[in-house]
Design a protein around this motif. Structure first.
Motif: not given
Length: 288
Positions: A126-155
């Motif tokens: 979906t459209p978001i307004s925080a492109h800086c979050i994924p772009e910055t961490f990807a540029s530093h070769s970081f990993f996003q390690s959490n895949n556990i969804l909450n009770k509404t099936s959202s991360l």
């Protein structure tokens, strides 16, 4: 309101007394990071005051780690996310060659995360307004390690790190009541390098209890002219140092510091109150 709670055990099983670091809450319930008191740690000062975030540096031997927590309310403005990323960039520049673990309630359910050998990749559902979050961490070769969804099936809770071995599981023993949107997580990192502990028990010369009058009399008892003049410069210095060393041994008390059995946050007044309470209880037991 949500309380973001992070306990740093440096991935060791035994929890001891905690050093508590708490930031000033803005819109959320606050951020609290607990660190084992035998680990060297301190909060890092950040200029960005419009974001509810906390950064802590932790070290044990050669192991150096930066841990952070951030809370961004749902539908936060891009400015909030940009301020957080500005702080992250500053931390990475200021503390190179560290392990970074950036945890938080980012509230960005519209991003799909995947990890590859060289770091994370992302796409938008979906459209978001925080492109800086994924772009910055990807540029530093970081990993996003959490895949556990909450009770509404959202991360909504994300954990960014520069190490791929970070393991995240759902915690079976939460410290605070579970929030519907933010499940309790357990983070662990397998380290091959043994972690050294800080040995706090030690002996030391207590200069505050030194008998300086006796030291002055002892030094004045020497006939320094006849002692030093026949000697060369090096031997004269050694003779003077020997006298100083003997005065320290004789007149400076050697004390032994032993780690207190009380938690670190106990004050002297609280210890005295506890002792008086135990004494009163003992007297009461004898009378009854």
């Amino acid at each position: 309101m949500c309380l973001l709670l992070i306990m740093i055990l440096l991935f060791l099983p035994k929890l001891v007394t905690l050093l508590i670091l708490l930031n000033t809450s803005l819109k959320g319930g606050g951020i609290l990071i607990g660190v084992r008191k035998d680990l060297t740690s301190y909060p890092i000062s950040i200029l960005e005051s419009n974001v509810e975030q906390l950064f802590v540096r932790i070290s044990s031997g050669s192991l150096k780690t930066i841990v952070s927590g951030v809370y961004t309310p749902p539908s936060s403005s891009p400015f909030i996310y940009e301020s957080h990323i500005k702080s992250v960039e500053l931390i990475i520049r200021q503390f190179p060659n560290h392990i970074y673990i950036f945890c938080g309630y980012y509230n960005l359910p519209g991003i799909i995360w995947e990890n590859y050998v060289n770091g994370l990749v992302y796409s938008y559902s979906t459209p978001i307004s925080a492109h800086c979050i994924p772009e910055t961490f990807a540029s530093h070769s970081f990993f996003q390690s959490n895949n556990i969804l909450n009770k509404t099936s959202s991360l909504l809770d994300l954990v960014f790190s520069n190490i791929s071995s970070l393991v995240i599981e759902k915690s079976d023993e939460p410290i605070v009541p579970i929030d519907l949107y933010h499940p309790a997580l357990y983070l662990s990192v397998p380290f091959n390098t043994p972690i050294t502990y800080c040995e706090r028990d030690h002996s030391f010369f207590n200069s505050r209890k030194t008998n300086y009058t006796n030291i002055r009399s002892f030094i004045a008892s020497f006939d320094w002219a006849s002692t030093i003049i026949p000697l060369g410069l090096d031997f004269a210095v050694h003779a003077f140092y020997d006298a100083l060393h003997k005065s320290v041994i004789e007149f400076v008390p050697n004390c032994h510091f032993k780690t207190s059995s009380f938690p670190q946050w106990y004050t002297n007044g609280l210890r005295k109150t506890l002792s008086l309470k135990k004494l009163a209880h003992k007297k009461f037991t004898l009378l009854t």
